[in-house]
Motif scaffolding. Structure first.
Motif, PDB file in Angstrom:
ATOM      1  N   THR A 319     -10.876 -18.292  -8.276  1.00 29.64           N
ATOM      2  CA  THR A 319     -11.217 -17.095  -7.470  1.00 29.64           C
ATOM      3  C   THR A 319     -10.744 -15.594  -8.068  1.00 29.64           C
ATOM      4  OG1 THR A 319     -11.158 -18.406  -5.279  1.00 29.64           O
ATOM      5  CG2 THR A 319     -10.801 -15.916  -5.060  1.00 29.64           C
ATOM      6  N   LEU A 320     -11.538 -14.822  -7.838  1.00 32.80           N
ATOM      7  CA  LEU A 320     -10.973 -13.292  -8.457  1.00 32.80           C
ATOM      8  C   LEU A 320     -11.429 -12.755  -7.102  1.00 32.80           C
ATOM      9  CD1 LEU A 320     -12.678 -13.434 -11.790  1.00 32.80           C
ATOM     10  CD2 LEU A 320     -11.141 -14.099 -11.361  1.00 32.80           C
ATOM     11  N   ARG A 321     -10.262 -12.155  -6.954  1.00 30.85           N
ATOM     12  CA  ARG A 321     -10.611 -10.988  -5.764  1.00 30.85           C
ATOM     13  C   ARG A 321     -10.243  -9.757  -6.574  1.00 30.85           C
ATOM     14  NH1 ARG A 321      -7.983 -12.818  -0.054  1.00 30.85           N
ATOM     15  NH2 ARG A 321      -9.407 -11.134   0.448  1.00 30.85           N
ATOM     16  N   MET A 322     -10.583  -8.632  -5.712  1.00 30.86           N
ATOM     17  CA  MET A 322      -9.982  -7.534  -6.067  1.00 30.86           C
ATOM     18  C   MET A 322     -10.394  -6.507  -5.378  1.00 30.86           C
ATOM     19  SD  MET A 322     -13.323  -7.735  -9.173  1.00 30.86           S
ATOM     20  CE  MET A 322     -13.301  -9.851  -8.280  1.00 30.86           C
ATOM     21  N   ASN A 323     -10.078  -5.242  -5.769  1.00 24.12           N
ATOM     22  CA  ASN A 323     -10.780  -4.184  -4.541  1.00 24.12           C
ATOM     23  C   ASN A 323      -9.592  -2.820  -4.578  1.00 24.12           C
ATOM     24  OD1 ASN A 323     -12.237  -1.981  -2.475  1.00 24.12           O
ATOM     25  ND2 ASN A 323     -12.213  -3.513  -1.217  1.00 24.12           N
ATOM     26  N   GLN A 324      -9.758  -1.646  -4.011  1.00 25.92           N
ATOM     27  CA  GLN A 324      -9.208  -0.645  -3.482  1.00 25.92           C
ATOM     28  C   GLN A 324      -8.267  -0.695  -2.945  1.00 25.92           C
ATOM     29  OE1 GLN A 324      -8.447   2.302  -5.415  1.00 25.92           O
ATOM     30  NE2 GLN A 324      -9.761   2.437  -7.547  1.00 25.92           N
ATOM     31  N   CYS A 325      -7.089  -0.869  -2.496  1.00 26.03           N
ATOM     32  CA  CYS A 325      -6.309  -1.121  -1.335  1.00 26.03           C
ATOM     33  C   CYS A 325      -6.772  -0.338   0.086  1.00 26.03           C
ATOM     34  CB  CYS A 325      -4.889  -0.442  -1.416  1.00 26.03           C
ATOM     35  SG  CYS A 325      -3.833  -1.764   0.090  1.00 26.03           S
ATOM     36  N   PRO A 326      -7.828  -1.599   1.136  1.00 25.21           N
ATOM     37  CA  PRO A 326      -7.825  -0.060   2.380  1.00 25.21           C
ATOM     38  C   PRO A 326      -6.404  -0.162   2.981  1.00 25.21           C
ATOM     39  CG  PRO A 326      -8.325  -2.274   2.261  1.00 25.21           C
ATOM     40  CD  PRO A 326      -7.358  -2.155   1.366  1.00 25.21           C
ATOM     41  N   VAL A 327      -5.731   1.427   2.992  1.00 24.80           N
ATOM     42  CA  VAL A 327      -4.561   1.790   2.651  1.00 24.80           C
ATOM     43  C   VAL A 327      -3.436   1.587   4.509  1.00 24.80           C
ATOM     44  CG1 VAL A 327      -2.438   3.324   2.320  1.00 24.80           C
ATOM     45  CG2 VAL A 327      -4.155   3.617   0.826  1.00 24.80           C
ATOM     46  N   LYS A 328      -5.011   2.177   5.205  1.00 21.29           N
ATOM     47  CA  LYS A 328      -5.328   2.279   6.513  1.00 21.29           C
ATOM     48  C   LYS A 328      -4.156   1.222   7.146  1.00 21.29           C
ATOM     49  CE  LYS A 328      -4.490   4.643  10.649  1.00 21.29           C
ATOM     50  NZ  LYS A 328      -4.951   6.323  11.493  1.00 21.29           N
ATOM     51  N   ARG A 329      -4.812   0.238   6.363  1.00 20.26           N
ATOM     52  CA  ARG A 329      -4.303  -1.190   7.788  1.00 20.26           C
ATOM     53  C   ARG A 329      -3.808  -2.357   7.140  1.00 20.26           C
ATOM     54  NH1 ARG A 329      -9.086  -5.533   6.725  1.00 20.26           N
ATOM     55  NH2 ARG A 329      -7.526  -6.803   8.613  1.00 20.26           N
ATOM     56  N   GLN A 330      -3.124  -1.564   5.812  1.00 21.50           N
ATOM     57  CA  GLN A 330      -1.540  -1.992   5.570  1.00 21.50           C
ATOM     58  C   GLN A 330      -0.779  -1.616   6.194  1.00 21.50           C
ATOM     59  OE1 GLN A 330      -2.416  -4.356   3.348  1.00 21.50           O
ATOM     60  NE2 GLN A 330      -4.480  -3.526   3.413  1.00 21.50           N
ATOM     61  N   TRP A 331      -0.366  -0.272   6.991  1.00 16.47           N
ATOM     62  CA  TRP A 331       0.210   0.066   7.424  1.00 16.47           C
ATOM     63  C   TRP A 331       1.559  -0.410   8.455  1.00 16.47           C
ATOM     64  CZ3 TRP A 331      -0.887   5.670   6.889  1.00 16.47           C
ATOM     65  CH2 TRP A 331      -1.643   6.520   5.701  1.00 16.47           C
ATOM     66  N   PRO A 332       0.414  -0.959   9.655  1.00 17.87           N
ATOM     67  CA  PRO A 332       1.606  -1.453  10.862  1.00 17.87           C
ATOM     68  C   PRO A 332       2.251  -2.758   9.752  1.00 17.87           C
ATOM     69  CG  PRO A 332      -0.917  -1.377  11.627  1.00 17.87           C
ATOM     70  CD  PRO A 332      -0.957  -0.282   9.825  1.00 17.87           C
ATOM     71  N   ARG A 333       2.422  -3.335   9.437  1.00 17.88           N
ATOM     72  CA  ARG A 333       2.448  -4.607   8.588  1.00 17.88           C
ATOM     73  C   ARG A 333       4.023  -4.142   7.832  1.00 17.88           C
ATOM     74  NH1 ARG A 333       4.753  -8.767  11.255  1.00 17.88           N
ATOM     75  NH2 ARG A 333       5.116 -10.202   9.483  1.00 17.88           N
ATOM     76  N   LEU A 334       3.168  -3.106   7.235  1.00 17.69           N
ATOM     77  CA  LEU A 334       4.335  -2.183   6.449  1.00 17.69           C
ATOM     78  C   LEU A 334       5.173  -1.531   6.933  1.00 17.69           C
ATOM     79  CD1 LEU A 334       2.149  -1.127   3.408  1.00 17.69           C
ATOM     80  CD2 LEU A 334       3.843  -3.015   2.962  1.00 17.69           C
ATOM     81  N   PHE A 335       5.108  -0.944   8.027  1.00 18.46           N
ATOM     82  CA  PHE A 335       5.958  -0.251   8.623  1.00 18.46           C
ATOM     83  C   PHE A 335       6.799  -1.367   9.038  1.00 18.46           C
ATOM     84  CE2 PHE A 335       3.339   3.499  10.234  1.00 18.46           C
ATOM     85  CZ  PHE A 335       3.469   3.770   9.105  1.00 18.46           C
ATOM     86  N   GLU A 336       6.735  -2.619   9.610  1.00 23.47           N
ATOM     87  CA  GLU A 336       8.126  -3.169  10.075  1.00 23.47           C
ATOM     88  C   GLU A 336       8.679  -4.163   9.019  1.00 23.47           C
ATOM     89  OE1 GLU A 336       5.856  -7.109  11.896  1.00 23.47           O
ATOM     90  OE2 GLU A 336       4.872  -5.597  13.108  1.00 23.47           O
ATOM     91  N   HIS A 337       7.904  -4.324   7.659  1.00 25.65           N
ATOM     92  CA  HIS A 337       8.603  -4.359   6.140  1.00 25.65           C
ATOM     93  C   HIS A 337       9.713  -3.606   5.818  1.00 25.65           C
ATOM     94  CE1 HIS A 337       6.903  -8.091   6.478  1.00 25.65           C
ATOM     95  NE2 HIS A 337       5.850  -7.634   5.973  1.00 25.65           N
TER      96      HIS A 337
END
Lengths: 382, 193
Positions: A319-337
């Motif tokens: 399985t090959l998966r790739m993309n530029q990161c959709p940064v804003k979608r990551q933020w809520p979870r990353l803020f918690e981390h």
């Protein structure tokens, strides 16, 4: 205003440029307080990315203070401290509506295969970037986010790309509990991917690079097991031996277009521009992952074709998966981390360089001098 | 043992990993990961209130991929095409889609022409090109260039001499060319006398 300006491959300088203006009702002008040089900026610096024009200002990792807003902006006002994701996106096109903010169709007239990115050549829309005193931020109601009171500026600037992209790389691997994850590349993105793999339940995280100081960082920052590929005749065989001849469950390519390790590949891609990038790291990922495993790619490659071992990927059922990161979608979870101390972005910062000395910063980062992992740029007006 | 059904055992148990690594397994449940692509349609995420954004004014014929139906409503205005490089860029966008190698090779060629003409133009300006400052080579002294490379098995050391040729070669060629041109002009002038 003072701004970094591209002059040609391996040449940049700081010049006076006109302060950006509001060009669309939903634009904002942001006064930059911190920017970073990203590993993918080096592809521009080395002249690899087509349509990188003399006079352009790079920089897609930055934070700042809102200086001016357009008439239709409702959510921001002058004086707000904001972090800006490296993707420029409208929020409502076919792709944005499905969360693919890196693939927005409404911001990049120059290409359909890639979205809009600040300071990343005209192939990515022709927007000037944040390695300057001021920057134009389109769709100010959509992209930027107020920096939380508790968040350090250096954490915030790294969340605008490097750390978010690393987390995204681990996420694309669909890691399940106990998975063996191998990460190629121990730059800021690879280090973040390795650290994120643990959050997703990896059982073992292996990082491959050729720079001992980066591997040391992979051990301290990402608790990873590390190997320097220059010390082994064949890194793929080593990885097979390390995994009981099964291969890793997930391989993450955090290297991208300018992978070292094979001079022929490097010359045909980085030097002669006959490929969209040197696929050596990607091919190692395909070779070293187990059959039925997953290869995650968020190392940046150019738009030209590359000699990728697609047959092996097909035959192994990968399985090959790739993309530029959709940064804003990551933020809520990353803020918690970040708040919980699970991710410590600012630990990646090794150098802080005034904007006026940015040419030295690029050379430092490009030639990997002085143990450089992540250089930050401090504009003179910040 | 790989040659049987069993997966090789983990070196450390999940409990041991959880004790050793801060946050281990915090996102073990995939639902905690902001997945992409997102199947759920969310037509107005964040602060967007439009279905199709208002259009940015086009102040010059903005080049665009011929795979687009029209100029996107928002676009960058960093460096409008100009000169020979600009003409090549416009041709690349007008004639070739992103699927054609010609598109990208023309753009790369235009980039090199742009860099060369930009340097030549700079000599007629108040800020001529300065290879020492622009390449940032002083960082070699400031940030331990020698120590950063000595005694290390860095893979990039193999091609770094090539980088030097790429960076310095054009300047060297220009210096030699200028010297030969000046010498020739001087000889012509001397003969004329």
């Amino acid at each position: 205003m003072r701004a970094m300006v591209y002059r040609g491959p391996y040449r940049i300088r700081v010049e006076d440029k006109p302060r950006p203006v509001l060009e669309h009702p939903n634009d904002a002008i942001v006064k930059v307080t911190r920017a970073a040089i990203c590993g993918s900026d080096l592809h521009l610096y080395h002249g690899m990315m087509p349509d990188t024009r003399v006079g352009m200002t790079f920089g897609h990792e930055f934070i700042g203070v809102v200086d001016e807003v357009g008439p239709s902006v409702r959510t921001l006002q002058a004086g707000d401290r904001v972090m800006v994701p490296f993707n420029i996106f409208c929020g409502t096109c076919y792709f944005c509506a499905r969360g693919l903010y890196a693939n927005c169709h409404n911001v990049n007239p120059n290409a359909t295969a890639v979205g809009g990115i600040y300071g990343y050549s005209h192939t990515c829309g022709g927007y000037d970037g944040g390695q300057a005193e001021y920057v134009r931020v389109p769709f100010a109601d959509v992209g930027p986010e107020l920096i939380p009171e508790w968040m350090d500026d250096e954490d915030a600037v790294l969340l605008t790309d490097a750390v978010a992209t690393g987390y995204f790389g681990a996420q694309l691997g669909d890691i399940v509990e106990g998975d063996v994850v191998v990460v190629f590349g121990a730059g800021p993105v690879g280090l973040s991917a390795a650290a994120s793999a643990w959050l997703m339940g990896a059982g073992r995280v292996i990082v491959i690079d050729h720079l001992d100081y980066r591997l040391a960082k992979a051990r301290s920052f990402a608790h990873a097991e590390t190997y320097n590929f220059t010390e082994h005749a064949d890194i793929v065989v080593l990885l097979k031996k390390l995994t009981d001849h099964l291969g890793a469950d997930v391989a993450i390519d955090a290297v991208g277009a300018e992978a070292d390790g094979n001079l022929l590949q490097h010359i045909t891609s980085a030097k002669l521009k006959l490929q969209g990038g040197s696929p050596i790291a990607l091919n190692w990922a395909i070779d070293s992952v187990r059959k039925g495993g997953a290869v995650s790619v968020m190392g940046a490659y150019g738009p030209m074709f590359s000699a990728v071992k697609f047959g092996d990927a097909m035959n192994k059922g990968l399985t090959l998966r790739m993309n530029q990161c959709p940064v804003k979608r990551q933020w809520p979870r990353l803020f918690e981390h970040v708040r919980n101390g699970y991710l410590k972005p600012r630990d990646l910062v090794t150098h802080r360089i005034p904007l006026e000395h940015i040419a030295e910063g690029y050379h430092l980062f490009s030639a990997k001098l002085d143990g450089c992992i992540k250089p930050l740029i401090v504009p003179s007006a910040a | 043992m790989t040659y049987t059904q069993q997966r090789p055992p983990m070196a450390e148990s999940s409990a041991e990993l959880r004790a050793r690594i801060p946050g281990w397994g915090a996102d073990l449940n995939p639902r905690h990961r902001p997945a992409v692509p997102m199947e759920r349609l969310d037509p107005h995420p964040y602060g967007a209130v439009w279905d199709f954004p208002e259009r940015q004014p086009e102040h010059w014929p903005r080049e665009r991929s011929n795979e687009h139906a029209f100029l996107t409503p928002v676009f960058g205005t960093s460096c409008p095409p100009h000169g020979p490089a600009g003409a090549i860029r416009k041709l690349a966008y007008r004639r070739y889609s992103e699927g054609r190698a010609a598109h990208w090779l023309l753009l790369l060629a235009a980039d090199r022409i742009d860099a060369t003409t930009g340097t030549l133009r700079s000599f007629a300006s108040r800020h001529p090109a300065n290879p020492i400052a622009e390449t940032g080579m002083l960082a070699e002294f400031k940030y331990h260039g020698l120590r950063s490379r000595r005694g290390q098995q860095r893979a990039d050391l193999v091609h770094q001499p090539l980088d030097l040729v790429i960076v310095g070669g054009s300047w060297l060629a220009a210096a030699v060319g200028t010297y030969r041109l000046v010498r020739r002009v001087r000889r012509v002038v001397q003969r004329a006398r």
